[in-house]
Design a protein around this motif. Structure first.
Motif, PDB file in Angstrom:
ATOM      1  N   SER A   7       0.855  -1.182   0.000  1.00 28.73           N
ATOM      2  CA  SER A   7       0.000   0.000   0.000  1.00 28.73           C
ATOM      3  C   SER A   7       0.890   1.230   0.000  1.00 28.73           C
ATOM      4  CB  SER A   7      -0.927   0.007   1.211  1.00 28.73           C
ATOM      5  OG  SER A   7      -0.165   0.044   2.408  1.00 28.73           O
ATOM      6  N   GLY A   8       0.290   2.370  -0.357  1.00 27.52           N
ATOM      7  CA  GLY A   8       1.008   3.632  -0.267  1.00 27.52           C
ATOM      8  C   GLY A   8       1.401   4.260  -1.580  1.00 27.52           C
ATOM      9  N   GLY A   9       1.133   3.599  -2.691  1.00 25.89           N
ATOM     10  CA  GLY A   9       1.475   4.183  -3.980  1.00 25.89           C
ATOM     11  C   GLY A   9       0.536   5.321  -4.337  1.00 25.89           C
ATOM     12  N   ASP A  89      11.571   7.716 -11.226  1.00 24.95           N
ATOM     13  CA  ASP A  89      11.162   6.765 -10.181  1.00 24.95           C
ATOM     14  C   ASP A  89       9.784   6.180 -10.464  1.00 24.95           C
ATOM     15  OD1 ASP A  89      12.650   8.967  -7.801  1.00 24.95           O
ATOM     16  OD2 ASP A  89      13.490   7.073  -8.522  1.00 24.95           O
ATOM     17  N   THR A  90       9.120   6.694 -11.484  1.00 26.71           N
ATOM     18  CA  THR A  90       7.805   6.178 -11.846  1.00 26.71           C
ATOM     19  C   THR A  90       7.901   4.704 -12.209  1.00 26.71           C
ATOM     20  OG1 THR A  90       6.984   8.314 -12.607  1.00 26.71           O
ATOM     21  CG2 THR A  90       5.919   6.346 -13.504  1.00 26.71           C
ATOM     22  N   ALA A  91       7.103   3.885 -11.548  1.00 25.24           N
ATOM     23  CA  ALA A  91       7.166   2.440 -11.747  1.00 25.24           C
ATOM     24  C   ALA A  91       6.092   1.759 -10.911  1.00 25.24           C
ATOM     25  CB  ALA A  91       8.536   1.904 -11.345  1.00 25.24           C
ATOM     26  N   LEU A 116       1.442   1.144  -7.851  1.00 22.42           N
ATOM     27  CA  LEU A 116       1.946   2.090  -8.838  1.00 22.42           C
ATOM     28  C   LEU A 116       2.354   3.400  -8.170  1.00 22.42           C
ATOM     29  CD1 LEU A 116       2.451   2.913 -11.800  1.00 22.42           C
ATOM     30  CD2 LEU A 116       0.055   3.622 -11.895  1.00 22.42           C
ATOM     31  N   VAL A 117       3.557   3.834  -8.483  1.00 20.79           N
ATOM     32  CA  VAL A 117       4.041   5.149  -8.071  1.00 20.79           C
ATOM     33  C   VAL A 117       4.279   5.970  -9.327  1.00 20.79           C
ATOM     34  CG1 VAL A 117       5.943   6.414  -7.001  1.00 20.79           C
ATOM     35  CG2 VAL A 117       5.092   4.305  -5.951  1.00 20.79           C
ATOM     36  N   THR A 118       3.626   7.125  -9.399  1.00 23.58           N
ATOM     37  CA  THR A 118       3.773   8.009 -10.548  1.00 23.58           C
ATOM     38  C   THR A 118       4.312   9.348 -10.058  1.00 23.58           C
ATOM     39  OG1 THR A 118       1.903   6.956 -11.682  1.00 23.58           O
ATOM     40  CG2 THR A 118       2.626   9.105 -12.493  1.00 23.58           C
ATOM     41  N   VAL A 119       5.442   9.753 -10.610  1.00 24.50           N
ATOM     42  CA  VAL A 119       6.051  11.035 -10.245  1.00 24.50           C
ATOM     43  C   VAL A 119       5.917  11.964 -11.446  1.00 24.50           C
ATOM     44  CG1 VAL A 119       8.099  12.204  -9.369  1.00 24.50           C
ATOM     45  CG2 VAL A 119       7.674   9.802  -8.782  1.00 24.50           C
ATOM     46  N   SER A 120       5.077  12.935 -11.308  1.00 23.12           N
ATOM     47  CA  SER A 120       4.784  13.827 -12.429  1.00 23.12           C
ATOM     48  C   SER A 120       4.206  15.139 -11.927  1.00 23.12           C
ATOM     49  CB  SER A 120       3.794  13.152 -13.375  1.00 23.12           C
ATOM     50  OG  SER A 120       3.405  14.026 -14.415  1.00 23.12           O
TER      51      SER A 120
END
Length: 121
Positions: A7-9, A89-91, A116-120
């Motif tokens: 959890s936490g994405g 780091d998006t992945a 999913l972690v999205t950095v944008s």
């Protein structure tokens, strides 16, 4: 049945922070190494960080100094604190654990379903 649940994405702006959590559910005897891996879009899965049962951590060069892995053995959990996040780091981030289900049996490697972690911006 032993499972890992992450959890936490989510979506975060560059320079921001996120904390991922992963819990081990089910009856087990012990947990050896735990870790986080990630798979960027269109790329292979790669190591992010691992931590032994005694707390010895190892990091990929790309995240050293920005990410911190930790674990709570009593709660059967592992965490990944991610700071100064970058678009690269998006992945999809996967939790991994080497688990001994019963005393005297070999360990097995278990994977979570990914978050999913999205950095944008």
């Amino acid at each position: 049945q032993v499972q890992l649940v992450e959890s936490g994405g989510g979506l975060v702006q560059p320079g921001g922070s996120l904390r991922l959590s992963c819990s081990v559910s089910g009856i087990i005897f012990s947990i050896n190494v735990m870790g986080w891996y990630r798979q960027p879009p269109g790329k292979e899965r790669e190591l992010v960080a691992t931590i032994t049962s005694r707390g010895s951590a190892n990091y990929a060069d790309s995240v050293t100094g920005r990410f911190t892995i930790s674990r709570d053995n009593a709660k059967k959990m592992v965490y990944l604190q991610m700071n100064s996040l970058k678009p690269e780091d998006t992945a999809v981030y996967y939790c991994n654990a080497d688990v001994v289900r019963r005393w005297g049996t070999p360990s097995v490697e278990i994977w979570g379903q990914g978050t999913l972690v999205t950095v944008s911006s």
